[in-house]
Motif scaffolding. Structure first.
Motif, PDB file in Angstrom:
ATOM      1  N   HIS A  15      -8.739   4.608   9.512  1.00 19.94           N
ATOM      2  CA  HIS A  15      -9.046   4.562   7.418  1.00 19.94           C
ATOM      3  C   HIS A  15      -9.440   6.166   6.951  1.00 19.94           C
ATOM      4  O   HIS A  15      -8.811   6.318   5.767  1.00 19.94           O
ATOM      5  N   HIS A  75      -9.132   4.951  -5.886  1.00 20.83           N
ATOM      6  CA  HIS A  75      -9.648   4.222  -4.893  1.00 20.83           C
ATOM      7  C   HIS A  75      -9.957   5.608  -3.547  1.00 20.83           C
ATOM      8  O   HIS A  75     -10.601   5.654  -2.908  1.00 20.83           O
ATOM      9  N   HIS A  88     -11.684  -3.913   4.852  1.00 19.15           N
ATOM     10  CA  HIS A  88     -11.676  -3.020   4.055  1.00 19.15           C
ATOM     11  C   HIS A  88     -13.571  -2.880   3.187  1.00 19.15           C
ATOM     12  O   HIS A  88     -13.574  -1.468   3.343  1.00 19.15           O
ATOM     13  N   ASP A  89     -13.479  -3.708   2.492  1.00 14.28           N
ATOM     14  CA  ASP A  89     -14.879  -2.896   1.142  1.00 14.28           C
ATOM     15  C   ASP A  89     -16.278  -3.120   1.902  1.00 14.28           C
ATOM     16  O   ASP A  89     -17.004  -2.668   1.386  1.00 14.28           O
ATOM     17  N   MET A 146      -3.743  -2.136   7.455  1.00 12.83           N
ATOM     18  CA  MET A 146      -5.366  -2.464   7.599  1.00 12.83           C
ATOM     19  C   MET A 146      -5.876  -3.105   8.884  1.00 12.83           C
ATOM     20  O   MET A 146      -6.559  -2.753   9.695  1.00 12.83           O
ATOM     21  N   ARG A 186     -11.950   2.396  11.653  1.00 11.09           N
ATOM     22  CA  ARG A 186     -12.226   2.982  11.098  1.00 11.09           C
ATOM     23  C   ARG A 186     -11.777   4.808  11.263  1.00 11.09           C
ATOM     24  O   ARG A 186     -11.673   5.407   9.558  1.00 11.09           O
ATOM     25  N   HIS A 245       0.598  -0.812  -0.036  1.00 10.26           N
ATOM     26  CA  HIS A 245       0.167   0.500   0.417  1.00 10.26           C
ATOM     27  C   HIS A 245       0.626   0.957  -0.046  1.00 10.26           C
ATOM     28  O   HIS A 245       0.678   2.298  -0.336  1.00 10.26           O
ATOM     29  N   HIS A 252      -7.501   8.626   3.888  1.00 11.13           N
ATOM     30  CA  HIS A 252      -7.858   8.543   3.020  1.00 11.13           C
ATOM     31  C   HIS A 252      -8.628  10.286   2.830  1.00 11.13           C
ATOM     32  O   HIS A 252      -8.646  11.006   1.970  1.00 11.13           O
ATOM     33  N   TYR A 284      -9.636  -9.180   5.182  1.00 15.52           N
ATOM     34  CA  TYR A 284      -9.229  -7.819   4.215  1.00 15.52           C
ATOM     35  C   TYR A 284     -10.465  -7.491   3.615  1.00 15.52           C
ATOM     36  O   TYR A 284     -10.676  -6.287   3.723  1.00 15.52           O
ATOM     37  N   ILE A 301     -15.136  -0.947   6.147  1.00 20.70           N
ATOM     38  CA  ILE A 301     -15.547   0.777   6.143  1.00 20.70           C
ATOM     39  C   ILE A 301     -16.042   1.071   4.608  1.00 20.70           C
ATOM     40  O   ILE A 301     -16.331   2.240   5.372  1.00 20.70           O
ATOM     41  N   HIS A 302     -16.067   0.049   3.770  1.00 20.41           N
ATOM     42  CA  HIS A 302     -16.507   1.383   2.301  1.00 20.41           C
ATOM     43  C   HIS A 302     -17.710   1.177   2.056  1.00 20.41           C
ATOM     44  O   HIS A 302     -18.233   1.294   1.415  1.00 20.41           O
TER      45      HIS A 302
END
Length: 149
Positions: free
Chosen positions: A122, A40, A96-97, A139, A119, A25, A126, A92, A100-101
């Motif tokens: 992250h 992203h 993550h997906d 992560m 959270r 990353h 972002h 992950y 979080i998102h």
């Protein structure tokens, strides 16, 4: 074969994948492959699929390669390594997906201390829309300061 060794390789692989995800990353996604990762941080399309998802495909292929080594070449360590990579990938994706998102609208009400901390970390990551000046590249293991109230 020693079951404890097999479990140790599996768990070691899972834990090492967090380090690999951090490294990838920070130095690859925010480095020379930023073109694949930038959508992203700043969505420039209307698709559910992001160019960033190609990184998932890469690790899936590595995991599959380990399974093939085990099955067709008899390399025993390929199975626990492949499963460790797969388990990290599932984790992950879930954290993550999904969490979080919110690519799938579940786990929205998880508000324990750990959930809030990852959270926050992250969100800070972002906050930076460009590839420079990023922070919080991990992560599952993020700095303790994000767990404070």
């Amino acid at each position: 074969m020693n079951v404890l060794l097999w479990i140790a390789v599996f768990l070691g692989t899972f834990i090492m994948m967090e380090g690999m995800a951090w490294f990838t990353h920070k130095y690859i996604m925010h480095g020379f492959l930023w073109k694949l990762h930038k959508d992203h941080h700043k969505k420039d399309h209307s698709n559910w699929w992001e160019r960033n998802d190609l990184f998932f495909v890469f690790y899936a292929l590595v995991s599959i390669g380990c399974f093939l080594l085990w099955k067709y070449e008899g390399v025993w360590i390929g199975l626990p390594i492949g499963l460790g990579i797969l388990a990290y990938g599932i984790t992950y994706f879930t954290v993550h997906d999904i969490f979080i998102h919110q690519r799938f609208k579940i786990f929205r009400n998880a508000n324990n201390r750990y959930a809030k901390g990852i959270r926050r970390a992250h969100k800070i990551h972002h906050k930076h829309l460009g590839k420079e000046d990023g922070e919080c590249f991990g992560m599952l293991f993020v700095p303790f300061k994000y767990f404070k109230k």
